[in-house]
Design a protein around this motif. Sequence first.
Motif, PDB file in Angstrom:
ATOM      1  N   LEU A 194      -6.046   5.691   7.934  1.00 25.50           N
ATOM      2  CA  LEU A 194      -6.384   4.414   8.357  1.00 25.50           C
ATOM      3  C   LEU A 194      -7.850   4.122   7.501  1.00 25.50           C
ATOM      4  O   LEU A 194      -8.354   3.834   6.698  1.00 25.50           O
ATOM      5  N   ALA A 195      -8.519   5.757   8.086  1.00 30.06           N
ATOM      6  CA  ALA A 195     -10.216   5.943   7.439  1.00 30.06           C
ATOM      7  C   ALA A 195     -10.687   6.207   6.142  1.00 30.06           C
ATOM      8  O   ALA A 195     -11.248   5.532   4.964  1.00 30.06           O
ATOM      9  N   LEU A 245     -11.663  -1.285   2.395  1.00 28.81           N
ATOM     10  CA  LEU A 245     -10.882  -2.302   3.210  1.00 28.81           C
ATOM     11  C   LEU A 245     -12.312  -2.879   4.275  1.00 28.81           C
ATOM     12  O   LEU A 245     -12.736  -2.294   4.382  1.00 28.81           O
ATOM     13  N   VAL A 246     -12.509  -4.243   4.469  1.00 32.40           N
ATOM     14  CA  VAL A 246     -12.931  -4.569   5.148  1.00 32.40           C
ATOM     15  C   VAL A 246     -12.283  -4.298   6.559  1.00 32.40           C
ATOM     16  O   VAL A 246     -13.191  -4.375   7.520  1.00 32.40           O
ATOM     17  N   ASP A 247     -11.790  -4.905   6.320  1.00 31.51           N
ATOM     18  CA  ASP A 247     -11.097  -5.646   8.425  1.00 31.51           C
ATOM     19  C   ASP A 247      -9.109  -4.593   8.266  1.00 31.51           C
ATOM     20  O   ASP A 247      -8.108  -5.303   8.016  1.00 31.51           O
ATOM     21  N   PRO A 248      -9.061  -3.255   7.985  1.00 32.41           N
ATOM     22  CA  PRO A 248      -8.284  -2.516   7.785  1.00 32.41           C
ATOM     23  C   PRO A 248      -7.243  -2.644   9.536  1.00 32.41           C
ATOM     24  O   PRO A 248      -8.089  -3.482  10.356  1.00 32.41           O
ATOM     25  N   ASP A 249      -6.093  -3.441   9.003  1.00 30.09           N
ATOM     26  CA  ASP A 249      -5.094  -3.137  10.175  1.00 30.09           C
ATOM     27  C   ASP A 249      -4.555  -2.191  11.103  1.00 30.09           C
ATOM     28  O   ASP A 249      -3.192  -2.098  10.453  1.00 30.09           O
ATOM     29  N   ARG A 250      -5.089  -1.408  12.320  1.00 32.80           N
ATOM     30  CA  ARG A 250      -4.525  -0.281  12.628  1.00 32.80           C
ATOM     31  C   ARG A 250      -2.684  -0.908  13.242  1.00 32.80           C
ATOM     32  O   ARG A 250      -1.859   0.739  12.815  1.00 32.80           O
ATOM     33  N   PRO A 269       1.131  -1.540  -0.136  1.00 32.47           N
ATOM     34  CA  PRO A 269       0.357  -0.368  -0.240  1.00 32.47           C
ATOM     35  C   PRO A 269       1.032   1.616   0.045  1.00 32.47           C
ATOM     36  O   PRO A 269      -0.269   2.490   0.148  1.00 32.47           O
ATOM     37  N   VAL A 270       2.494   1.633  -0.323  1.00 29.27           N
ATOM     38  CA  VAL A 270       3.332   1.878  -0.127  1.00 29.27           C
ATOM     39  C   VAL A 270       2.197   3.808  -1.010  1.00 29.27           C
ATOM     40  O   VAL A 270       2.487   4.578  -0.987  1.00 29.27           O
ATOM     41  N   PRO A 271       2.419   3.338  -2.499  1.00 32.14           N
ATOM     42  CA  PRO A 271       2.059   4.436  -3.582  1.00 32.14           C
ATOM     43  C   PRO A 271       0.477   4.932  -2.841  1.00 32.14           C
ATOM     44  O   PRO A 271      -0.043   5.865  -2.862  1.00 32.14           O
TER      45      PRO A 271
END
Length: 89
Positions: A56-57, A65-70, A37-39
Amino acid sequence: MTRYRAAAAATLRIVPLDALTVIYHRASGITHIVDSPVPELLEALEETALTLDETLAALATAHDLVDPDRAALEARLDELVVAGLVERV
């Protein structure tokens, strides 16, 4: 509260190459070859500085994104800060 922003656009040369992206960081003279996800992170942080939760939001909304990982996002941002591609403000 820590906020993150992408390094100044004038210091980065970003070139997408199929699934990878090449980023030349003029300030350090280093070329980085990155994957998602860098770009997407740099794009989210180019307009304004965001907190971890705001980043994140923004990514969750922009990329469904269904389950974003903080914790994973925080680790990635820390790596990008060390590389000079993202700044803490």
